[in-house]
Design a protein around this motif. Structure first.
Motif, PDB file in Angstrom:
ATOM      1  N   TRP A 175       0.836  -1.207   0.000  1.00 56.17           N
ATOM      2  CA  TRP A 175       0.000   0.000   0.000  1.00 56.17           C
ATOM      3  C   TRP A 175       0.865   1.249   0.000  1.00 56.17           C
ATOM      4  CZ3 TRP A 175      -3.370  -1.467   4.845  1.00 56.17           C
ATOM      5  CH2 TRP A 175      -4.012  -2.698   4.590  1.00 56.17           C
ATOM      6  N   GLU A 178       2.236   1.805  -3.413  1.00 57.71           N
ATOM      7  CA  GLU A 178       1.191   2.347  -4.293  1.00 57.71           C
ATOM      8  C   GLU A 178       1.017   3.839  -4.074  1.00 57.71           C
ATOM      9  OE1 GLU A 178      -2.782   0.554  -4.103  1.00 57.71           O
ATOM     10  OE2 GLU A 178      -1.754  -1.357  -4.450  1.00 57.71           O
ATOM     11  N   LYS A 182       1.470   6.894  -6.765  1.00 64.39           N
ATOM     12  CA  LYS A 182       0.397   7.833  -7.079  1.00 64.39           C
ATOM     13  C   LYS A 182       0.886   9.266  -6.975  1.00 64.39           C
ATOM     14  CE  LYS A 182      -3.915   5.623  -5.833  1.00 64.39           C
ATOM     15  NZ  LYS A 182      -4.850   5.505  -4.702  1.00 64.39           N
TER      16      LYS A 182
END
Lengths: 194, 61
Positions: A175, A178, A182
């Motif tokens: 996570w 990620e 982003k």
């Protein structure tokens, strides 16, 4: 956080162990009495590291054993409030996930796993995010922050460590990765517009 | 212990007592002793042969 600290104590060497090398017996006896114990200042004792000094033995009234004053260094683990820890998920329950952080375990409550609504999947033994599709299973590596501490008990079983993963940079390693990607993308698109 | 001043009778009693207790608790005798002799006898023998592994710490007044 792990601590190495110098401790002074008296160790009792029973007569049937006089023949063995003093330092080895001392380390063994100290390990027996210290390891697993919880101290308010030092936390959970992990092991005796090194003997620095052993005084001469003294025989006291009523006991044939030798009492030596020893100075030694010991390794201990003390979780601290607001400390960032990394660990592995060892168990999932409907109320949260247990994370192994070194010699102790911490609990991430379901409400503290993500900002998302969390469902418990009993068959898989996993926690599922409703919208984000994030999953948390046994064996996942996570980063979390200590938010509650209770070191009242005498053994590591009675201690309670509360963790949270609802902060930027926390959560399952995938996570975090990620989230980083982003952000990086956003930056590049913004710069492109300029 | 070899070059020590002679022990007083009180010190002797204390040292033999402590050593006998150690022997009964499993310490290895420093002298050859027959199987039948008891801990106190071995302690006395050790004292006679000057082989007691104990020192007397005299506190000066």
């Amino acid at each position: 956080m792990y601590l190495v600290s110098k401790i002074e104590d008296t160790v009792r060497i029973p007569p049937d162990r006089f023949e063995e090398p003093l330092e080895e017996v001392t380390i063994e006896l100290l390990n027996d009495s210290y390891v697993g114990a919880i101290d308010k200042k030092l936390g959970l004792m992990v092991t005796v590291k090194e003997i620095e000094d052993i005084g001469i033995g003294k025989v006291i009234m009523g006991d044939g054993a030798a009492y030596h004053d020893v100075t030694f260094t010991a390794l201990s683990f003390k979780p601290e409030l607001h400390e960032i820890v990394e660990g592995e998920v060892i168990e999932i329950t409907e109320f949260g996930a247990f994370i192994r952080i070194g010699p102790m375990d911490g609990l991430v409550h379901v409400s503290q796993v993500t900002d998302d609504y969390i469902n418990y999947d009993g068959k898989r033994g996993a926690l599922l995010g409703k919208e984000s599709k994030k999953t948390l299973e046994e064996g996942d590596k996570v980063r979390a922050r200590v938010v509650a501490l209770s070191l009242k008990g005498k053994s590591s079983k009675e201690t309670k460590i509360g963790l949270t993963m609802r902060q930027p940079g926390l959560g399952r390693f995938e996570w975090i990765e990620e989230e980083k990607n982003k952000k990086a993308k956003k930056k590049t698109t913004k710069e492109g517009k300029k | 212990m070899a070059s020590r001043k002679k022990l007083t009778r009180f010190e002797k009693a204390r040292v033999i007592g402590a050593r006998a207790l150690q022997l009964s608790m499993g310490a290895k005798p420093q002298v050859e002793a027959s199987a039948s002799s008891d801990a106190i006898d071995i302690a006395i023998l050790e004292l006679k042969e000057n082989k007691l592994p104990l020192d007397v710490n005299r506190i000066k007044k």
